[in-house]
Design an enzyme around this catalytic site. Sequence first.
Site, PDB file in Angstrom:
ATOM      1  N   GLU A   1       1.360  11.160   5.500  1.00 40.59           N
ATOM      2  CA  GLU A   1       0.427   9.994   5.787  1.00 40.59           C
ATOM      3  C   GLU A   1      -0.602   9.421   5.262  1.00 40.59           C
ATOM      4  O   GLU A   1      -1.083   8.090   5.088  1.00 40.59           O
ATOM      5  CB  GLU A   1       0.035  10.561   7.325  1.00 40.59           C
ATOM      6  CG  GLU A   1      -0.665   9.530   8.150  1.00 40.59           C
ATOM      7  CD  GLU A   1       0.224   8.318   8.641  1.00 40.59           C
ATOM      8  OE1 GLU A   1       1.034   8.325   9.346  1.00 40.59           O
ATOM      9  OE2 GLU A   1      -0.285   7.355   7.995  1.00 40.59           O
TER      10      GLU A   1
ATOM     11  N   VAL B   1      -0.884   6.421   2.043  1.00 37.35           N
ATOM     12  CA  VAL B   1      -1.183   4.757   1.995  1.00 37.35           C
ATOM     13  C   VAL B   1      -2.142   4.575   3.039  1.00 37.35           C
ATOM     14  O   VAL B   1      -1.927   5.407   4.023  1.00 37.35           O
ATOM     15  CB  VAL B   1       0.427   4.082   2.364  1.00 37.35           C
ATOM     16  CG1 VAL B   1      -0.086   2.709   2.521  1.00 37.35           C
ATOM     17  CG2 VAL B   1       1.523   4.659   1.400  1.00 37.35           C
TER      18      VAL B   1
ATOM     19  N   GLY C   1      -5.483   5.292   3.190  1.00 36.19           N
ATOM     20  CA  GLY C   1      -6.347   6.383   3.500  1.00 36.19           C
ATOM     21  C   GLY C   1      -6.010   6.866   4.743  1.00 36.19           C
ATOM     22  O   GLY C   1      -5.021   7.618   5.307  1.00 36.19           O
TER      23      GLY C   1
ATOM     24  N   GLU D   1      -9.381   6.170  -8.311  1.00 34.87           N
ATOM     25  CA  GLU D   1      -8.705   7.401  -8.786  1.00 34.87           C
ATOM     26  C   GLU D   1      -9.222   8.122  -9.963  1.00 34.87           C
ATOM     27  O   GLU D   1     -10.236   7.269 -10.548  1.00 34.87           O
ATOM     28  CB  GLU D   1      -7.341   6.790  -9.275  1.00 34.87           C
ATOM     29  CG  GLU D   1      -6.568   6.368  -8.256  1.00 34.87           C
ATOM     30  CD  GLU D   1      -6.209   7.182  -7.167  1.00 34.87           C
ATOM     31  OE1 GLU D   1      -5.315   8.225  -7.394  1.00 34.87           O
ATOM     32  OE2 GLU D   1      -6.518   7.127  -5.953  1.00 34.87           O
TER      33      GLU D   1
ATOM     34  N   LYS E   1       1.789   2.377  -3.524  1.00 35.02           N
ATOM     35  CA  LYS E   1       1.774   2.356  -2.271  1.00 35.02           C
ATOM     36  C   LYS E   1       2.866   1.461  -1.409  1.00 35.02           C
ATOM     37  O   LYS E   1       3.410   1.462  -0.391  1.00 35.02           O
ATOM     38  CB  LYS E   1       0.284   1.986  -1.489  1.00 35.02           C
ATOM     39  CG  LYS E   1      -0.559   3.334  -1.987  1.00 35.02           C
ATOM     40  CD  LYS E   1      -1.950   2.794  -1.898  1.00 35.02           C
ATOM     41  CE  LYS E   1      -3.034   3.969  -2.007  1.00 35.02           C
ATOM     42  NZ  LYS E   1      -4.291   3.588  -2.248  1.00 35.02           N
TER      43      LYS E   1
ATOM     44  N   GLY F   1     -11.568   7.126   0.545  1.00 33.53           N
ATOM     45  CA  GLY F   1     -12.869   8.202   0.943  1.00 33.53           C
ATOM     46  C   GLY F   1     -12.525   9.444   1.489  1.00 33.53           C
ATOM     47  O   GLY F   1     -11.282   9.649   2.057  1.00 33.53           O
TER      48      GLY F   1
HETATM   49  N1  HSE Z   1      -8.060   5.079  -5.160  1.00 27.28           N
HETATM   50  C1  HSE Z   1      -7.352   4.796  -3.744  1.00 27.28           C
HETATM   51  C2  HSE Z   1      -7.992   3.427  -3.368  1.00 27.28           C
HETATM   52  C3  HSE Z   1      -7.810   5.999  -2.892  1.00 27.28           C
HETATM   53  O1  HSE Z   1      -9.161   2.984  -3.761  1.00 27.28           O
HETATM   54  O2  HSE Z   1      -7.401   3.091  -2.397  1.00 27.28           O
HETATM   55  C4  HSE Z   1      -6.962   5.715  -1.608  1.00 27.28           C
HETATM   56  O3  HSE Z   1      -5.689   6.187  -1.977  1.00 27.28           O
END
Ligand code: HSE
Length: 405
Positions: free
Chosen positions: A124, A127, A129, A185, A200, A297
């Site tokens: 879950e 994708v 967050g 990341e 994603k 986050g």
């Molecule tokens: N680096 C990713 C973003 C983290 O900024 O969406 C969450 O998947």
Amino acid sequence: MLQIALLGFGVVGGGTAEVLLENQKQIAAYCGDDVNIKYILDLREFPDHPLGDRVVHDVKIILDDPEVVLVAEMMGGAHPAYDFTRAALEAGKSVVTSNKEVVATFGTELLELAREHGASYLFEASVGGGIPIIRPMQTDLASNEILAVSGILNGTTNFILTKMKNEGADFADVLRLAQQKGYAEANPTADVEGLDAARKIVILAALAFGTLLDPNKIPTTGITGITRDHTETADKLGGAVKLIGHTEKIDGKILALVSPYFVPATNPISHVDDVYNGILVDANMLGRALFYGAGAGKLPTASAVVADILDVLSHRKDERRLPVWTRAAENDVADPTAYVCRRAYLFEGCQKCAEKAKKALGAQDAVFLEGSRFALISSPLSEKAAVDALAATGLCPILTLPVLD
Ligand code: HSE
């Protein structure tokens, strides 16, 4: 007592421990037993953390402990995360993960492996967050045919685009802020060049169509080429530039891409700002649904990891139904030049050129910007038809963006 292990104790791993400790009572009530973090695998020590005594450096300790029923993998990167996931599933332990790289690259075989060993593999948090999107697509929308999925899938780039637009902030400064906030990341190139969003949309396409595309092969453009021309054009046309992942079927083949889009203000996605993600699912019975929330986050992502932990632990006596994905063959992938959509253009030229461009592209209006430049939105055309129509006019656009309607 239900014993689990965390692999990785960075932003998401630390957040997952925090959620499990903070909401311990309601989690125990939901699972019908206490949930205990027996081990935390990390290269570092955490002597000041209340769970510092659970830290181990050898994954074998976790794999060999029959008490551990579930492993939450939050290491990031393909290796050794993939190898540890395989080993855990082979040992009959369920795995939940926030690792989109592993799911998008190896999802087909890991789901198969989980099925073979009577374990679960849930993702879950990979994708959107904290947004519930994977489970709703697998369960609530199971009776629907999914027609398309589109949206803002990367929090870091949306945060950067919003701050650049609203505050005129500098790209590098905002990226640094996104890193400090734990959104980006480890290597933020994956965010700004669109690869994170590509992984994603590949996962969402697999949920929608049952086929896992190669995330390294889908057309991907990030936000590093976004200039003032893009934002001024979007302003003039009444909307915003957003980094969008999109998937749909064209003549039975799957199209998936990541690109900056022009999103008109009439589309709610145009108002999804900061670290928020917004995902539109078009389904043949439901129609269109919007999933919105914090896309990156510590605690939002941890909330989704813990949702999967609870799902596994509360269904530990049930037989699980995991999705069956096939790996895409060349023939499963649509030609991106067949993608039909409206497109936003910026040209240099006079009123006469604007009339010519409008006619060629089936645009209703053209709006003029400073410096004898004009912008317009074409009627829905395939990329190939749009390129051919423009070639006949001799006009060459300064920029072109697909439109998310
Ligand atoms: N680096 C990713 C973003 C983290 O900024 O969406 C969450 O998947």
